[in-house]
Design a protein around this motif. Structure first.
Motif: not given
Length: 459
Positions: A212-216, A159-164, A208
């Protein structure tokens, strides 16, 4: 009468996919083996659902009955011992997870990006004189290599996080701008502090792209710790072997009086050194399960050695009564040793399952951490004496802050080990405490790298 049940796998796509991914990463297990195990698992789920269990309940019970991934892998490995030796390169790559690089492109992508990182590292030197290079590379070496690693990690991420990724790009761009605008002056203490600490801060932030989306999620950062720990081991091994091979080849070049030997190796060394970072990333992703085998061996060897070394230091210092007069080189050496201790503890906990039973290694770790806390207290006392005697400097404050953080980290690790071993508490809090280590040390490294120079007049 109970009507016909839906297919056993209905509603279990996510947990079943995670289970398959976890099993395929185990050494000695092939895709065909996982397919066979999945048939047994779904058959068990179907039987459990017939007695009224929900899909989630049936799946959890079926997985438990099938056995832990480690136990299943051990049984397959005992039967097919040859697979463990061939699994790294000689077997075809497993299909990549959704959202990552296409299957079979992992290694070419790593090699291609590694070559680009090497060229980005070496080409600027061709247009610089010695003085310019000495000023350029300490500031920018991390920015020449890490972006290519981030591209590879982001391409492979499920997964990829645009905000990250936006945050990551902002951190790198702002850091590069500040470091190159700083007017460092003699004696260059803050320049070398930045050179040492900035790669640590940036490498911490690069997680990050990997998560991906797990970075939070705090617990997810332990996966990045595992990645970094294993990658460092691979990199050291590659560098050692590469240095040996290079020396042998260089001797051959010199023996035959080959022209332009220095020019050839002047390109080969930096390109390979930078490219090896991407190769290590590929190796870690290809052999994630190596962590289960390597970590206990390394920590079991290093833990008693480190304990004896630190105990010897305590005995010598306390019997000699020369605490305040400890030389600067001694303090630096034991600071490095304490960092190694913190890394060994972090690496050990990252390979330890929170629910696992107590092991002798856990008690060894507790003893090591307690001795390290005592040594750190003595070093802080000695550093305080040097600050009072010689005054402050960027190096002294950076070392002092590092030791304070190390003391907090080691003391907290000791406390959580006591809770696990003496009070029989679950090990989840021990894992969470270690998860804080990387962001905290990363933030401190960023402060030293970017805030210390202006605070101390860029000296």
């Amino acid at each position: 009468m109970i009507g016909p049940l839906p297919p056993a796998a209905e509603g279990l796509d996510a947990p079943l996919g995670e289970w398959r991914d976890m099993m395929t990463r185990r050494p000695g297990i092939t895709t065909e083996d996982v397919d066979e195990l999945e048939d047994h698992l779904l058959s068990e789920v179907h039987d459990l659902r017939r007695v009224g269990l929900s899909p989630e309940e049936a799946f959890l019970i079926a997985v438990r009955r099938l056995g832990s991934p480690s136990d299943v892998a051990r049984e397959y490995g005992a039967v097919h011992t040859d697979r463990l030796w061939r699994q790294l390169v000689l077997t075809p790559s497993e299909p990549s997870p959704a959202g990552s690089l296409p299957s079979g492109w992992d290694l070419p992508a790593a090699l291609g990006l590694g070559l680009l990182a090497g060229l980005a590292t070496r080409i600027p030197y061709s247009f610089m004189d010695g003085g310019t290079a000495i000023d350029f590379y300490p500031r920018n070496l991390a920015f020449l290599v890490l972006p290519f690693l981030i591209v590879y990690l982001a391409a492979r991420a499920q997964t990829r996080s645009r905000s990250g990724l936006t945050l990551l790009l902002t951190v790198f761009a702002a850091s590069a701008l500040l470091v190159n605008l700083y007017p460092f002056t003699w004696p260059h203490q803050t320049l070398w502090l930045t050179t040492l600490h900035l790669p640590i801060a940036l490498a911490s932030t690069a997680g990050i792209a990997y998560l991906g989306k797990r970075w939070r999620s705090l617990e997810s950062w332990m996966d990045w710790v595992r990645f970094l720990g294993e990658a460092v081991i691979y990199y050291v091994l590659i560098v050692l072997v590469g240095a040996l091979i290079s020396m042998l080849i260089m001797q051959i070049f010199i023996a035959v009086d080959a022209p332009a030997t220095s020019t050839v190796f002047g390109w080969v060394f930096p390109v390979c050194a930078a490219g090896a970072v991407l190769v290590c990333a590929w190796l870690v992703e290809r052999k994630k399960s190596v962590m289960d085998n390597m970590a206990p061996v390394l920590t079991a060897v290093f833990t008693p050695l480190l304990t004896l070394g630190l105990l010897s230091f305590l005995v010598v210092v306390l019997t000699g009564g020369r605490l305040i007069s400890l030389e600067r080189e001694v303090l630096i050496s034991f600071n490095g040793l304490l960092i190694v201790v913190a890394g060994v503890v972090l690496f050990t906990v990252s390979a330890r399952r929170p629910e696992s039973s107590h092991r002798g290694l856990d008690w060894m770790q507790l003893i090591l951490v307690c001795v390290a806390v005592a040594v750190d207290v003595l070093l802080l006392w000695a550093m305080s004496g040097r600050l009072l005697e010689y005054g402050t400097s960027p190096n002294k404050l950076a070392a002092l802050g590092c030791n304070v953080i190390l003391l907090a980290h080691l003391a907290g690790s000791a406390w959580h080990y006591v809770r696990v071993l003496v009070w029989q508490k679950p090990g989840l809090n021990l894992v969470r405490w270690q998860c804080w280590a990387l962001p905290v040390f990363g933030v401190w490294a960023a402060i030293v790298a970017l805030a210390f120079p202006p605070l101390f007049g860029f000296r």
